[in-house]
Each structure stands twice: as C-alpha cells, then as structure tokens.
Motif scaffolding. Structure first.
Motif, mmCIF file in Angstrom:
data_model
loop_
_atom_site.group_PDB
_atom_site.id
_atom_site.type_symbol
_atom_site.label_atom_id
_atom_site.label_comp_id
_atom_site.label_asym_id
_atom_site.label_seq_id
_atom_site.Cartn_x
_atom_site.Cartn_y
_atom_site.Cartn_z
ATOM 1 N N LYS A 171 -7.008 -76.761 -22.189
ATOM 2 C CA LYS A 171 -5.867 -77.385 -21.348
ATOM 3 C C LYS A 171 -4.493 -77.342 -22.176
ATOM 4 C CE LYS A 171 -8.644 -80.159 -18.383
ATOM 5 N NZ LYS A 171 -8.758 -81.578 -17.970
ATOM 6 N N ARG A 172 -4.537 -77.396 -23.721
ATOM 7 C CA ARG A 172 -3.454 -77.554 -24.388
ATOM 8 C C ARG A 172 -3.335 -76.566 -25.272
ATOM 9 N NH1 ARG A 172 -4.773 -82.444 -22.180
ATOM 10 N NH2 ARG A 172 -6.513 -82.298 -23.256
ATOM 11 N N ARG A 210 -2.249 -73.357 -24.992
ATOM 12 C CA ARG A 210 -0.931 -72.729 -24.798
ATOM 13 C C ARG A 210 0.288 -73.269 -25.458
ATOM 14 N NH1 ARG A 210 -0.402 -69.350 -19.165
ATOM 15 N NH2 ARG A 210 1.389 -68.378 -20.410
ATOM 16 N N SER A 211 0.430 -74.661 -25.007
ATOM 17 C CA SER A 211 1.437 -75.438 -25.450
ATOM 18 C C SER A 211 1.455 -75.637 -27.159
ATOM 19 C CB SER A 211 1.523 -76.549 -24.895
ATOM 20 O OG SER A 211 0.222 -77.339 -25.090
ATOM 21 N N ALA A 212 0.236 -75.632 -27.670
ATOM 22 C CA ALA A 212 0.094 -75.816 -28.970
ATOM 23 C C ALA A 212 0.562 -74.704 -29.467
ATOM 24 C CB ALA A 212 -1.140 -76.480 -29.499
ATOM 25 N N TYR A 245 2.478 -71.957 -28.619
ATOM 26 C CA TYR A 245 3.690 -71.896 -28.613
ATOM 27 C C TYR A 245 4.473 -72.672 -29.433
ATOM 28 C CZ TYR A 245 8.371 -71.291 -26.043
ATOM 29 O OH TYR A 245 9.749 -70.996 -25.989
ATOM 30 N N LEU A 246 4.132 -73.829 -29.758
ATOM 31 C CA LEU A 246 5.109 -74.700 -30.656
ATOM 32 C C LEU A 246 4.806 -73.964 -32.065
ATOM 33 C CD1 LEU A 246 6.482 -77.410 -31.352
ATOM 34 C CD2 LEU A 246 4.253 -78.454 -31.378
ATOM 35 N N GLN A 279 -2.537 -63.973 -21.861
ATOM 36 C CA GLN A 279 -1.951 -65.226 -22.176
ATOM 37 C C GLN A 279 -1.724 -65.205 -23.562
ATOM 38 O OE1 GLN A 279 -5.114 -67.532 -20.492
ATOM 39 N NE2 GLN A 279 -3.978 -68.252 -18.706
ATOM 40 N N THR A 282 2.483 -65.442 -24.895
ATOM 41 C CA THR A 282 2.824 -66.802 -25.603
ATOM 42 C C THR A 282 3.299 -66.514 -27.118
ATOM 43 O OG1 THR A 282 1.307 -68.144 -24.167
ATOM 44 C CG2 THR A 282 2.158 -68.941 -26.214
ATOM 45 N N ALA A 318 7.475 -67.058 -27.815
ATOM 46 C CA ALA A 318 7.810 -68.093 -28.715
ATOM 47 C C ALA A 318 8.682 -67.900 -29.794
ATOM 48 C CB ALA A 318 6.546 -68.787 -29.197
ATOM 49 N N ARG A 325 -2.922 -85.403 -31.066
ATOM 50 C CA ARG A 325 -2.542 -85.323 -29.492
ATOM 51 C C ARG A 325 -3.768 -84.765 -28.671
ATOM 52 N NH1 ARG A 325 -0.071 -81.034 -26.701
ATOM 53 N NH2 ARG A 325 1.098 -81.606 -24.973
#
Length: 212
Positions: free
Chosen positions: A113-114, A116-118, A120-121, A146, A150, A154, A205
């Motif tokens: 679930k996370r 992609r965001s991790a 990207y960061l 994906q 990403t 980024a 997190r």
C-alpha cells in the motif's frame, strides 16, 4: 553497450572526473548533430546502469548542450531506458543479483500500500543511493510500469536543477549554478548523514500503519 563501456572505459572515466574532458566532449557532441545526441544518450544510460558513476556531471553537460528543457528530457529518456535495462536484467538473474543485506535494509518497500510513496521519497531526496535502489525494482510489490514511472518522475526536480545549472554555466552565469549547487549539496549531505534515520522512519511508518 557493455562491450563499448569496457573498450572506452578510460574515456568515460575522464568525462566523469575531468572538466577539460567534459568541455571537449560537449564541443564534439555539438559538432555531430543527431549522432552526438545518441552518443550522449548512451553516456546517460551508462551512468544509470553503472551505479557507482555520479550522475551530476552528465546532467550538467545535458543542460549545457541542450538547454534546461531539452537536457531534462534527454536525461529522463536515458534514465528510463537505463532503469528498464536494469529491471529486466535483474529479474532474469533472480534474487542472487542483489545483496540480501540491501533487500533487508529497504524491506519497508515490501508494503504494497505504501511502496510507491516510500520509493518516490527515496528517489526524490538528494543523496540517496538512487541507482542502487533501481536494482531492487523486481523484488517490490509494484508492476514494472509503476516502478519505472515512480523512480523516473521522482528525479525530475534534481534533474531540472542540474540542467538549469549546466545551461547557466554555458551562458557564462556562474551565480545561479553556485546557488543551486550550494542548496542541493547541503540537502544531499544532510540526507547522506541521516540516511539511516530516514530509513528507520520509513520502517516505523510502515509498522504503525500496517494492520495488526
């Protein structure tokens, strides 16, 4: 590409480490039109595939050669091609292609679930081992498209800063490159010094948001 890298390894290393060699290369590329552009694209791909080679000199040259926007587009294309090559090469080799310690260190990227965001960061922050992280792609819960989208998107802000700096240097303006270099360099050093803290925060997190 691998054979060319071996044959021209001395020349490639000179481009990465010598300002004089970079100036000569810029002039050569400019004088060879489309062929020169393809050679430069190959240099960008090489920089992505060989993770220990720093990308900033290549990206600054892109800005000097093709301007902020043209250089940015060329770098993004090279990054996408290089990352795609790495992704499918590593997937063909399997898990043995990656150090287990690296997989364990970035295990929070296994959170579907996370992820992609991790991811990207990590690719957004300066100083993170972006080219090394590219080798983790096949082992993440993301589809190839994906992952590649990403990790390429980024890099956009840092790439733009580098190509703007390169264009400004070519135009004889050293103030803007110095300011951009100071800002990105400081942020990069802070991120390098605190990489483990950033990784630990991402682990916490994941643990906090994951269902019990």
């Amino acid at each position: 590409a691998g054979a060319a890298a071996v044959i021209f390894r001395a020349e490639i290393w000179a481009l990465i480490t010598s300002q004089g060699a970079r100036d000569e290369f810029v002039e050569w590329v400019r004088s060879h039109g489309a062929w020169g552009m393809l050679v430069f694209l190959g240099l960008e791909i090489f920089q992505i595939v060989v993770a220990v080679v720093p990308g900033e000199p290549v990206q600054i040259m892109a800005g000097a050669l093709y301007g902020p926007v043209g250089g940015l587009v060329l770098c993004l294309v090279g990054i996408l091609i290089g990352s795609t090559m790495i992704y499918y090469f590593v997937r063909a080799l399997g898990a043995k292609a990656v150090d287990p310690a690296v997989l364990h260190k970035y295990r929070f990227l296994q959170d579907e679930k996370r992820a992609r965001s991790a991811l990207y960061l990590l690719f957004f922050l300066p100083g993170m081992p972006k080219d090394l992280l590219t080798y983790l792609g096949p082992f993440l819960p993301l589809k190839p498209g994906q992952f590649l989208f990403t990790c390429t998107l980024a890099r956009f802000p840092a790439l733009l800063a580098s190509t703007v700096a390169g264009d400004s240097l070519f135009e004889g303006n050293i103030v803007l490159p110095l300011v951009l270099g100071a800002v990105t360099g400081t942020l990069g050093l802070l991120c390098i010094r605190n990489e483990q803290r950033i990784v630990d925060w991402l682990h916490r997190r994941r643990d906090k948001l994951s269902p019990k």
